[in-house]
Design an enzyme around this catalytic site. Structure first.
Site, PDB file in Angstrom:
ATOM      1  N   GLU A   1      -7.144   8.524   6.226  1.00 33.43           N
ATOM      2  CA  GLU A   1      -7.382   9.228   7.490  1.00 33.43           C
ATOM      3  C   GLU A   1      -7.810  10.688   7.311  1.00 33.43           C
ATOM      4  O   GLU A   1      -7.102  11.617   7.717  1.00 33.43           O
ATOM      5  CB  GLU A   1      -6.132   9.170   8.370  1.00 33.43           C
ATOM      6  CG  GLU A   1      -5.681   7.764   8.702  1.00 33.43           C
ATOM      7  CD  GLU A   1      -4.606   7.716   9.798  1.00 33.43           C
ATOM      8  OE1 GLU A   1      -4.212   8.782  10.300  1.00 33.43           O
ATOM      9  OE2 GLU A   1      -4.201   6.601  10.158  1.00 33.43           O
TER      10      GLU A   1
ATOM     11  N   TYR B   1      -3.875   2.025  16.021  1.00 32.20           N
ATOM     12  CA  TYR B   1      -2.633   2.018  16.807  1.00 32.20           C
ATOM     13  C   TYR B   1      -2.871   1.838  18.299  1.00 32.20           C
ATOM     14  O   TYR B   1      -2.174   1.099  18.960  1.00 32.20           O
ATOM     15  CB  TYR B   1      -1.839   3.309  16.556  1.00 32.20           C
ATOM     16  CG  TYR B   1      -1.293   3.353  15.146  1.00 32.20           C
ATOM     17  CD1 TYR B   1      -0.091   2.742  14.836  1.00 32.20           C
ATOM     18  CD2 TYR B   1      -2.016   3.949  14.112  1.00 32.20           C
ATOM     19  CE1 TYR B   1       0.403   2.721  13.533  1.00 32.20           C
ATOM     20  CE2 TYR B   1      -1.532   3.940  12.805  1.00 32.20           C
ATOM     21  CZ  TYR B   1      -0.329   3.322  12.525  1.00 32.20           C
ATOM     22  OH  TYR B   1       0.147   3.293  11.241  1.00 32.20           O
TER      23      TYR B   1
ATOM     24  N   GLU C   1      -3.361  -0.061   8.233  1.00 34.95           N
ATOM     25  CA  GLU C   1      -2.163   0.314   8.990  1.00 34.95           C
ATOM     26  C   GLU C   1      -2.271  -0.233  10.396  1.00 34.95           C
ATOM     27  O   GLU C   1      -3.328  -0.146  11.029  1.00 34.95           O
ATOM     28  CB  GLU C   1      -2.006   1.844   9.115  1.00 34.95           C
ATOM     29  CG  GLU C   1      -1.523   2.529   7.881  1.00 34.95           C
ATOM     30  CD  GLU C   1      -1.358   4.037   8.083  1.00 34.95           C
ATOM     31  OE1 GLU C   1      -1.108   4.483   9.225  1.00 34.95           O
ATOM     32  OE2 GLU C   1      -1.503   4.763   7.089  1.00 34.95           O
TER      33      GLU C   1
ATOM     34  N   ASN D   1      -7.144   2.038  10.072  1.00 31.92           N
ATOM     35  CA  ASN D   1      -5.808   2.186  10.650  1.00 31.92           C
ATOM     36  C   ASN D   1      -5.970   2.203  12.156  1.00 31.92           C
ATOM     37  O   ASN D   1      -6.756   2.987  12.694  1.00 31.92           O
ATOM     38  CB  ASN D   1      -5.155   3.492  10.196  1.00 31.92           C
ATOM     39  CG  ASN D   1      -4.845   3.494   8.713  1.00 31.92           C
ATOM     40  OD1 ASN D   1      -4.967   2.463   8.040  1.00 31.92           O
ATOM     41  ND2 ASN D   1      -4.439   4.631   8.199  1.00 31.92           N
TER      42      ASN D   1
ATOM     43  N   HIS E   1      -2.684  10.977   0.802  1.00 26.17           N
ATOM     44  CA  HIS E   1      -2.150  10.757   2.154  1.00 26.17           C
ATOM     45  C   HIS E   1      -1.529  12.079   2.593  1.00 26.17           C
ATOM     46  O   HIS E   1      -0.332  12.196   2.810  1.00 26.17           O
ATOM     47  CB  HIS E   1      -1.141   9.597   2.142  1.00 26.17           C
ATOM     48  CG  HIS E   1      -0.888   8.984   3.489  1.00 26.17           C
ATOM     49  ND1 HIS E   1      -1.000   7.627   3.734  1.00 26.17           N
ATOM     50  CD2 HIS E   1      -0.522   9.524   4.672  1.00 26.17           C
ATOM     51  CE1 HIS E   1      -0.708   7.360   4.998  1.00 26.17           C
ATOM     52  NE2 HIS E   1      -0.410   8.501   5.593  1.00 26.17           N
TER      53      HIS E   1
ATOM     54  N   ARG F   1       0.856  -1.190   0.000  1.00 28.01           N
ATOM     55  CA  ARG F   1       0.000   0.000   0.000  1.00 28.01           C
ATOM     56  C   ARG F   1       0.894   1.243   0.000  1.00 28.01           C
ATOM     57  O   ARG F   1       1.707   1.410   0.902  1.00 28.01           O
ATOM     58  CB  ARG F   1      -0.880  -0.020   1.258  1.00 28.01           C
ATOM     59  CG  ARG F   1      -1.683   1.237   1.487  1.00 28.01           C
ATOM     60  CD  ARG F   1      -2.569   1.091   2.732  1.00 28.01           C
ATOM     61  NE  ARG F   1      -3.358   2.278   2.944  1.00 28.01           N
ATOM     62  CZ  ARG F   1      -3.092   3.211   3.866  1.00 28.01           C
ATOM     63  NH1 ARG F   1      -2.062   3.083   4.679  1.00 28.01           N
ATOM     64  NH2 ARG F   1      -3.867   4.274   3.984  1.00 28.01           N
TER      65      ARG F   1
HETATM   66  C1  FCB Z   1      -1.073   7.256  10.722  1.00 27.20           C
HETATM   67  C2  FCB Z   1      -0.640   7.770   9.370  1.00 27.20           C
HETATM   68  C3  FCB Z   1       0.678   7.234   8.893  1.00 27.20           C
HETATM   69  C4  FCB Z   1       1.688   7.099  10.019  1.00 27.20           C
HETATM   70  C5  FCB Z   1       1.088   6.403  11.211  1.00 27.20           C
HETATM   71  C6  FCB Z   1       2.039   6.214  12.371  1.00 27.20           C
HETATM   72  O1  FCB Z   1      -1.940   8.155  11.308  1.00 27.20           O
HETATM   73  O2  FCB Z   1      -1.612   7.451   8.396  1.00 27.20           O
HETATM   74  O3  FCB Z   1       1.140   8.056   7.865  1.00 27.20           O
HETATM   75  O4  FCB Z   1       2.237   8.310  10.320  1.00 27.20           O
HETATM   76  O5  FCB Z   1      -0.047   7.096  11.651  1.00 27.20           O
END
Ligand code: FCB
Length: 467
Positions: free
Chosen positions: A176, A307, A371, A305, A131, A87
């Site tokens: 995002e 985290y 992500e 995405n 992006h 990607r």
């Molecule tokens: C996301 C972004 C990506 C990267 C990660 C850690 O928000 O899409 O570009 O910076 O975080």
């Protein structure tokens, strides 16, 4: 919002469906460099990164991981790791300098060569159109709060689809949009660095409109089998307690983080509570007749995405913040547990919760984890090796969460590790390393970290090894 499901005793030894897509992700501004070559014009990130204090150490994406010049080497690296999917994003100011008008032949040639190289190596390209690198000229004309930007994006989508529509199987309109709208225009910690909460809401709508217009262009110009998608960084929201006040704070943040995109894109409406919560800032008259029909054109999949979770309770938080009109209604707390180098708590359950929520709220929508990953303070040891056991632990836990979601009936079809390479981490510059491949920025030498070798094995066996 928390859903429980039987958990395996260990997240190891898990097999994924044979068609599961295993990949890695990057973004143009974060890796390409070559900022003023072959006709590329500045994006808002070129400008913002030069603003004193905006990016740690004054870092910019001028050189980044020099991927523009090392593309073939990087594709060979992916092939050597056995990746099946990749990607990446297209730099708008590289292929359409100034954000309007004709394409740059050299800019398009770069992405044509990248796609052809990927296909030659048996790696499936997934192309993201946006992006975050808006051409600066469009920001000068008003940026995303300006409606015309959505139409400029549709033209750009048409131009890229015209050039690559015959060979790219998966297309993502936006990455995002929450960050683009709310970090960029309300909190001001991302480009273009504006702190105008009402503008952020306009930006969110125009990003939604841009998405819908681009879906139309992509349907016309890409092959009938192509997959059209959108990637959101939905918040996995946890109220601080069971109290009604904390639930109310969570509702507000859910509207501003999640439903501001999910509702228009999938249901053709903006949430009534969002409109009410933000009434002091805007009457939403920037939403014109017909817009929501455009915004809700069907997509083939949704990228997520993820985290770390978002823990929220009643209270207040300081301004500027990315949450328009919520400063007196919500405070944020870190989830417990270990942290990454970003200080983000490691909590794989949040990913599971998000996937199950989407299973319930968007039945029939295929999902991709576009992500997921973690930054740690990685370095090459004297033997030239990079040992990153924490990242392997992080990835194991999150792939375990994806596997649990599959077992719970979630239609999740792929996983893209963020990131292939260490890169320019936006406002953190080069201080945070998310790559599974280490980049020595002085020499541009690439060294697969232990996690890359581990991931190569996961991809090869189609699942997690026994721990
Ligand atoms: C996301 C972004 C990506 C990267 C990660 C850690 O928000 O899409 O570009 O910076 O975080």
């Amino acid at each position: 919002m928390t859903t429980t499901a039987p958990r395996p005793a260990t997240a190891s030894g898990l097999t994924f469906p044979p068609a599961f897509r295993w990949g890695a992700a990057t973004a143009a501004y974060q890796i390409e460099g070559a900022a003023d070559e072959d006709g590329r014009t500045p994006s808002i990130w070129d400008t913002f990164s030069r603003r004193p204090g905006a990016v740690r150490n004054g870092d910019t994406g001028d050189v980044a991981a020099d991927h523009y010049h090392r593309m073939r080497e990087d594709v060979a690296l992916m092939a050597s790791l056995g990746l099946k999917d990749y990607r990446f994003s297209v730099s708008w100011p590289r292929v359409q300098p100034a954000g309007r008008g004709p394409a740059s032949a050299k800019g398009l040639d770069f992405y044509r060569a990248l796609v052809d190289e990927l296909l030659a190596q048996g790696i499936r390209p997934m192309l993201t159109l946006y992006h975050w690198d808006l051409p600066q000229e469009l920001e000068d004309a008003g940026g995303w709060p300006e409606r015309d930007t959505a139409y400029r994006f549709a033209d750009y989508a048409e131009l890229v689809a015209g050039a690559l529509g015959d060979r790219v199987p998966t297309w993502t309109t936006l990455n995002e949009p929450w960050c683009a709208a709310f970090l960029g225009y309300a909190e001001g910690v991302h480009a273009p660095g504006r702190t105008e909460p009402a503008s952020a809401l306009r930006a969110a709508h125009h990003l939604n409109l841009a998405h819908g217009l681009a879906v139309g262009a992509l349907r016309e110009l890409t092959g009938p089998a192509s997959e059209i998608s959108l990637t959101l960084n939905l918040a996995a929201i946890r109220p601080l307690s069971d109290s009604p006040a904390d639930a109310e704070a969570a509702r507000r943040i859910d509207a501003l983080a999640n439903r501001v995109f999910l509702d228009p894109v999938f249901h053709g409406r903006y949430p009534e509570d969002l409109r009410a919560d933000t009434a002091q800032l805007t009457d939403w008259s920037f939403v014109r007749d017909g817009d929501l029909t455009t915004v809700s054109r069907p997509v083939d999949s949704l990228g997520i995405n993820y985290y770390t979770p978002t823990v929220v309770g009643a209270g207040s938080h300081p301004l500027p913040s990315p949450w328009p009109a919520a400063q007196d209604h919500a405070r944020f707390a870190p989830a417990p547990g270990p942290r990454t180098a970003m200080d983000w708590p490691v909590d794989a359950d949040g990913l599971y919760e998000l996937l199950v929520r989407l299973r319930d709220e968007l039945p029939g929508t295929a999902l991709l984890v576009t992500e997921n990953g973690a930054a740690y303070d990685d370095y090459a040891d004297p033997a030239g090796e990079v040992h990153d056991p924490e990242r392997i632990t992080y990835l194991t836990a999150h792939l375990g969460a994806v596997h649990r979601a599959l077992a719970a009936g979630v239609d999740v079809r792929g996983y893209f590790l963020w990131s292939l390479l260490d890169n320019f981490e936006w406002a953190y510059g080069y201080s945070k390393r998310f790559g599974m491949v280490h980049v020595d920025y002085a020499s541009q030498r690439r060294t697969p970290k232990d996690s890359a070798l581990w991931y190569a094995n996961v991809v090869a066996r189609g699942g997690l090894p026994r721990g």
